[in-house]
Enzyme design. Structure first.
Site, PDB file in Angstrom:
ATOM      1  N   TYR A 142      14.658   9.433  -1.057  1.00  0.00           N
ATOM      2  CA  TYR A 142      13.858  10.604  -1.431  1.00  0.00           C
ATOM      3  C   TYR A 142      14.735  11.819  -1.733  1.00  0.00           C
ATOM      4  CZ  TYR A 142       9.073   9.028  -0.489  1.00  0.00           C
ATOM      5  OH  TYR A 142       7.854   8.404  -0.551  1.00  0.00           O
ATOM      6  N   LYS A 192      16.713  -3.464   4.800  1.00  0.00           N
ATOM      7  CA  LYS A 192      17.093  -4.593   3.955  1.00  0.00           C
ATOM      8  C   LYS A 192      18.597  -4.789   4.092  1.00  0.00           C
ATOM      9  CE  LYS A 192      15.194  -6.489   0.782  1.00  0.00           C
ATOM     10  NZ  LYS A 192      14.817  -7.927   0.684  1.00  0.00           N
ATOM     11  N   ASP A 225      10.777  -6.572   3.750  1.00  0.00           N
ATOM     12  CA  ASP A 225       9.806  -7.405   3.016  1.00  0.00           C
ATOM     13  C   ASP A 225       9.122  -8.389   3.962  1.00  0.00           C
ATOM     14  OD1 ASP A 225      12.246  -8.717   3.320  1.00  0.00           O
ATOM     15  OD2 ASP A 225      12.136  -9.772   1.404  1.00  0.00           O
ATOM     16  N   ASP A 249       7.157   4.730   3.733  1.00  0.00           N
ATOM     17  CA  ASP A 249       6.064   5.166   2.856  1.00  0.00           C
ATOM     18  C   ASP A 249       5.172   3.973   2.512  1.00  0.00           C
ATOM     19  OD1 ASP A 249       4.636   6.951   1.139  1.00  0.00           O
ATOM     20  OD2 ASP A 249       5.738   6.139  -0.573  1.00  0.00           O
ATOM     21  N   ASP A 253       1.283   2.809   4.345  1.00  0.00           N
ATOM     22  CA  ASP A 253       0.044   2.620   3.576  1.00  0.00           C
ATOM     23  C   ASP A 253      -0.550   1.246   3.865  1.00  0.00           C
ATOM     24  OD1 ASP A 253       0.080   5.099   2.317  1.00  0.00           O
ATOM     25  OD2 ASP A 253      -0.305   4.264   0.327  1.00  0.00           O
TER      26      ASP A 253
END
Ligand code: IPM
Ligand code: MG
Length: 368
Positions: A142, A192, A225, A249, A253
């Site tokens: 970001y 990751k 993932d 983020d 959600d």
């Protein structure tokens, strides 16, 4: 001693409508529980751009730095899609997060019993779900440099940089371990590390902080993932999840939707303690500005009201009063009050934003 101060930034879209209900709740705690706040209100996002040509003025930024807590509604809307990137509504929110150094974003995903049927997953997968995602909020892709769109030969190249320092990882890891100790004492860290060096460092630092300072907490690591997959398969395996800004983020959600509606979930963004011992803090619902329903009295005010409950707990040390508010909300849901987002296929008549607020105030009265 003066009252604690709150800066309210309703923002755009449904922000002002849901915040109006929060103000009634704040007034209730002032009148009935003697918890008085000095409340001021200001602009952020598209409405600030309309008024001042910037999504956050320096004056508002300075105010946010001074108050005991900031409550924010939502920013953005299609009206602002064409604006230059540097003045988009979202830049206002990101500036607040960055300059207040709000590095730990707490996003609880809790399934209310009355809404377990409403999830897109089977009821037994989500009933009783109570997890806490802690998202790093001031760094990573970001904010990393270099960034931009440059020209290389005949074509344009878009660049963003994932960048984490050891200390940035360490401080959010500590937030996660501290939180876990107050809950089920379990942290799962997601990155990751199989493809990103920043992920390797993330995993190492989280493990080091664990071994040195929090060996009593159960720690596991997962690729983000696989984490997304496990969150949909069996979310109740998790207690606290700690992850970076971008993965957080996405995963928050996903976790939010497990609970049935994005209209239900609050968040707290916390930084280092101020001189008075309270953390720098901004509270906001996880949902966005929902421009499609703005101004129609359809929005669910619960996420924003629950964000105020988090403020009571994390900024003002009023966990009991936060619980009182959360239980009032559980009560109105159990009684069958539903805003439009919670109705699904049932074809019942929804209550309006204000009617939901009124029902919550009545439940608060009943709690006395
Ligand atoms: C969130 C939002 C923001 C983000 C946007 C509005 C900038 O999606 O708080 O999750 O990406 O962080
Ligand atoms: Mg988001």
């Amino acid at each position: 001693m003066s009252n604690p101060s709150l800066l309210i930034l309703p923002g755009d879209g449904i922000g002002p409508e849901v915040m109006a209900e929060v103000r009634r709740v704040i007034d209730w705690f002032g009148d009935k529980r003697g918890l008085k706040f000095d409340v001021s209100e200001d602009l952020v996002g598209g409405c600030a751009y309309d008024a001042h040509g910037t999504p956050l003025t320096d004056e508002t930024m300075a105010k946010a730095q001074e108050v005991d807590a900031v409550l924010l509604g939502a920013v953005g809307g299609p009206k602002y899609d064409k604006l230059d990137f540097s003045v988009k509504p979202e830049r206002g929110l990101l500036r607040l997060r960055k300059e207040m150094d709000l590095y730990a974003n707490l996003r609880p995903a809790q399934c209310f019993d009355a809404l377990a049927d409403f999830s897109s997953l089977k009821k037994d997968v989500v009933a009783g779900l109570d997890i806490m995602i802690i998202r790093e909020l001031t760094s990573g892709v970001y904010f990393g440099e270099p960034r931009g769109i440059i020209k290389e030969g005949n074509e344009r190249v878009g660049i963003n940089t994932q960048r984490y320092t050891e200390s940035e990882i360490a401080r959010v890891a500590r937030s996660a371990f501290e939180m876990a100790r107050k809950r089920s004492n379990k942290v799962c860290s997601m990155e990751k590390a199989n493809v990103m060096e920043s992920g390797i460092l993330w995993r190492d630092v989280v493990q080091e902080i664990h071994d040195a300072e929090y060996p009593d907490v159960e720690l596991s690591h997962m690729y983000a993932d696989a984490g997304a997959m496990q969150l949909t398969r069996w979310p109740k395996q998790f207690d606290v999840i700690v992850t970076d800004n971008l993965f957080g983020d996405l995963l928050s959600d996903l976790a939010a939707m497990l609970t049935g509606s994005l209209g239900m979930l609050p968040s707290a963004s916390l930084g280092a303690p101020m001189a008075n011992g309270r953390p720098k803090a901004l509270y906001e619902p996880v949902h966005g500005s929902a421009p499609d329903i703005a101004g129609q009295g359809k929005a669910n005010p619960i996420a924003c009201i629950l964000s105020f409950a988090m403020a009571l707990r994390y900024s003002f040390d009023k966990g009991d009063e936060a619980t009182r508010l959360e239980q009032a909300i559980e009560k109105v849901l159990a009684e069958g009050y539903r805003t439009a987002d919670l109705l699904g296929e049932e074809g019942k008549q929804p209550v309006s934003t204000t009617e939901m607020g009124t029902a919550i105030l009545a439940a608060l009265d009943a709690s006395l």
